[in-house]
Write an enzyme that holds these catalytic residues in place. Structure first.
Site, short mmCIF file in Angstrom:
data_model
loop_
_atom_site.label_atom_id
_atom_site.label_comp_id
_atom_site.label_asym_id
_atom_site.label_seq_id
_atom_site.Cartn_x
_atom_site.Cartn_y
_atom_site.Cartn_z
N GLU A 274 0.62 -1.21 0.23
CA GLU A 274 0.12 -0.18 0.37
C GLU A 274 0.84 1.00 -0.32
O GLU A 274 1.15 1.56 1.05
CB GLU A 274 -1.00 0.51 1.22
CG GLU A 274 -2.59 0.50 0.77
CD GLU A 274 -1.88 1.87 1.87
OE1 GLU A 274 -1.11 2.93 0.40
OE2 GLU A 274 -2.54 3.04 2.07
N GLU B 151 3.91 8.70 -4.20
CA GLU B 151 5.10 7.84 -3.06
C GLU B 151 5.73 7.10 -3.29
O GLU B 151 6.87 6.50 -2.91
CB GLU B 151 4.66 7.87 -2.12
CG GLU B 151 3.24 8.76 -0.78
CD GLU B 151 2.29 7.57 -0.18
OE1 GLU B 151 2.54 6.73 0.34
OE2 GLU B 151 1.51 8.75 0.77
#
Length: 694
Positions: free
Chosen positions: A144, A153
């Site tokens: 995740e 990210e």
């Protein structure tokens, strides 16, 4: 060990050295993290669990051992799901040491220590082999690593490395794939976050139009995504010009490429209009068949009953480099360019009768360089600030106030970052009036462009000095008769940080005429008790998540929030986070700008009655600036419907939210519950301490 941290105080403007404990950064990271929000995201957690169970089953059906690699494990939740689904072993990687330590405790508390190994490293540093961190490559990859933009990210380079070095070929991946969707829209409101619109000023000698310079008009802006809660954007604020189309997909079970590239789709507008904005979101399929799907689609795309509130994944607003008029049914090409961490968009019109070769040539035209701001304004002003400068009602309040205070012989000084006030003041005054604008922490360049475009180079003088270093020679030995400010400063995070205007006004007091007019003349701090529809989740303990005990995480967040002697308010743009008022708004402190900052603290104590049923999640605080006798501007509450207590907030500002450590539920209104408060403004540090008792 103590560390000295240097910081510019946003309220007083002074440079300070603060002694911080070695855990300071860590506590800041945990206290403001989104872990609680993710643990409360029921839809995400259920879908991950379903996907993990299905992946473990597929591996077991092949007669293989299920070895799981969980990158960015956080609390260890996904690894525990895998272990309880029958995985033989899980390697849980977490680079943030305090989080890795918490994961070890959580895994142990839930009885999975023999099945899960927590590795405190970046995944690119993990080794595989008999003496390595992992005994063998994994055949199930669980991650995740996503943000609102999907790749912000560093998901792509992480996946790329994992496929090369950490997982088997033909592995199972949860999620299996991600798909990015786009929709072309016209929206004056969202476009006002990127462009400066012309400002119309009714002056004595006719209407003046303040125009943005061509450098600003032609500037592509900054590449960073604008991520917002698009579900709070009313449908009246935008017009959809295209259907929703799939822009690109990433299959995580196969090797992933992180190198810069682009994707291109053909669009046909369903309506004619001005293409300005690309709205985007993604979904993830937890399984190869796409039966287990978790989507970020906004309300007009999926039925509202299926909407899951979350703050860690929202929706994206991208600004096209230029506004493009489009016609219904014409052929367009939308291009998404991306690097490892970000995406940006271009729109091109297809030429009539374009053949295959021309189409390919068109494709080669695509610019893959990221947009760069050339006018400097996009570096000086953030998107809400553009929106604020384009707010005609707000500008009209300042024009009305300036009309009241300006005289033909006024000498005016403006103290605010990147403000239009000096130009408005010039247009509203007589020709011989001299204006000075104090620029001490703004970017000079954008103003040079701005003044040239409006032929004001010789009308307004820019002084590049801090207020305390202002000399009579800067002002051509004149005394200031009108001191103006919005006030707005780029360094402000909380509403009261703009009280820097008061400190600057104090620093220049020797240059002010004895009968000086200060605009705004004063400010006041306001407060109201509210119940949030959803925002409470980001600070609410979770306890158990999908049957796993995550109390350790709750305790960690609580410790970090209590790390400071007093809890602090935090900034949130409340137009994105609906709440209802449980009390009337209350003025709690006033600040008199006609006088200098006093030496003593400003304190207040009192109580506020809860008038409506509901859960008191916290207090919202905001500033109001009193420009002239009967003219004020609010940075917070704009309107409240008295029956239900629904609030309309200033969309250009963040309000301060102070979450209560315990929630009180007010049910019976015959015996109203009161919330008592104590608020203290320390004039030396410029900080506000507050305490609430329910």
């Amino acid at each position: 060990m103590k560390t000295f941290c240097g910081r510019a105080n946003p309220t007083t403007g002074s440079m300070e050295w603060l002694e911080e404990g070695e855990d300071y950064d860590y506590h800041q990271e945990i206290a403001r993290s989104r872990y609680a929000d993710m643990l409360h995201d029921k839809d995400r957690n259920v879908k991950y669990y379903q996907g993990i169970r299905a992946a473990v089953s597929r591996v077991k059906e092949r007669g293989e051992k299920a070895i799981v690699l969980d990158i960015g494990t956080g609390t260890g939740l996904l690894s525990m799901m895998a272990a309880s689904a029958g995985a033989d072993f899980c390697y849980a990687i977490e680079v943030f040491k305090p989080m890795a330590n918490a994961a070890v405790k959580i895994v142990e508390k839930n009885g999975f220590s023999d099945k899960i190994k927590v590795i405190n490293k970046h995944s690119t540093e993990v080794t595989v082999g008999p003496d390595g961190d992992m005994q063998c490559r994994a055949n199930i990859l669980v991650t995740e690593l996503f943000d609102t933009e999907l790749i912000g990210e560093g998901a792509l380079p992480t996946y790329e490395h994992a496929h090369k070095y950490l997982i088997q070929e033909g592995c199972e991946a949860v999620p299996h794939r991600a798909t990015v969707y786009v929709q072309l829209v016209e929206s004056k409101r969202m476009w006002s976050w990127k462009k400066l619109f012309p400002v119309h000023v009714e002056a004595e000698d006719g209407e003046k139009i303040l125009v943005p310079p061509s450098e600003m008009e032609n500037c592509p802006g900054v590449p960073s995504v604008c991520d917002i809660q698009l579900n709070q954007m009313p449908s009246s604020d935008f017009t959809t010009l295209s259907d929703v189309v799939t822009m690109f997909s990433v299959d995580f079970s196969k090797p992933v490429q992180s190198a810069s590239t682009y994707y291109r789709v053909q669009l046909e507008p369903v309506k004619s209009g001005k293409a300005q904005i690309v709205l985007s979101w993604w979904d993830i399929d937890m399984d190869p068949s796409g039966m287990i799907n978790c989507t970020m689609a906004p309300y007009w795309v999926q039925p509202s009953s299926a909407l899951q509130w979350r703050d860690h994944w929202m929706q994206c607003v991208y600004f096209l480099p230029h506004e493009e008029p489009v016609l219904q049914g014409e052929k367009l090409y939308l291009t998404a360019c991306r690097d490892e961490y970000s995406v940006w968009y271009n729109l091109q019109k297809a030429s009539e009768g374009e053949n295959k070769a021309e189409e390919e040539e068109h494709e080669a035209d695509v610019r893959v360089e990221s947009p760069v701001c050339r006018c400097r304004a996009h570096l000086l002003w953030n998107r809400p600030r553009f929106g604020e400068l384009n707010d005609q009602n707000r500008t009209h309040q300042y024009i009305k106030s300036l009309r009241k205070v300006l005289k033909t012989d006024s000498v005016c000084l403006c103290i605010s970052d990147g403000s239009l006030l000096p130009v408005l003041a010039h247009y509203l005054g007589a020709k011989q009036v001299q204006y000075f604008i104090l620029l001490f922490r703004s970017l000079h360049f954008s103003w040079v462009f701005f003044f040239k475009a409006n032929h004001l180079e010789d009308k307004i003088k820019i002084i590049e000095a801090r207020p305390e270093l202002l000399k009579p020679s800067h002002l051509e030995d004149k005394k200031i008769s009108v001191l103006v400010g919005e006030p707005f400063f780029t360094t402000s995070l909380l509403p009261w940080h703009n009280l820097y205007f008061w400190y600057a006004r104090t620093a220049v007091s020797t240059h002010l005429a004895s009968n000086v007019t200060v605009l705004p003349q004063s400010a006041s701090l306001h407060m109201m008790i509210v119940e949030f529809q959803d925002l409470w989740r980001i600070r609410s303990p979770c306890g158990t998540c999908e049957g796993f005990d995550v109390q350790t995480m709750d305790d960690m967040i609580k410790d970090s929030l209590n790390f400071r002697e007093s809890k602090e308010a935090e900034p949130h743009p409340l137009w994105e986070y609906p709440c209802k008022s449980l009390s009337d708004p209350q003025e709690v402190l006033t600040f008199d700008f006609t006088k200098t900052v006093p030496q003593h603290c400003l304190s207040t104590e009192g109580s506020v009655n809860l008038l409506r049923k509901g859960k008191s999640h916290g207090a919202v605080l905001w500033m109001e600036y009193h420009l002239a006798a009967d003219i004020s501007v609010s940075t917070g509450l704009m309107q409240m419907s008295n029956d239900k207590g629904n609030c309309e907030w200033n969309p250009h500002c963040k309000q301060a939210v102070y979450f209560f450590s315990s929630v009180i539920e007010s049910e019976i209104l015959s015996d109203p519950t009161a919330v008592t408060y104590a608020i203290n403004f320390d004039t030396k540090t410029g900080e506000i301490a507050m305490d609430f008792k329910l």
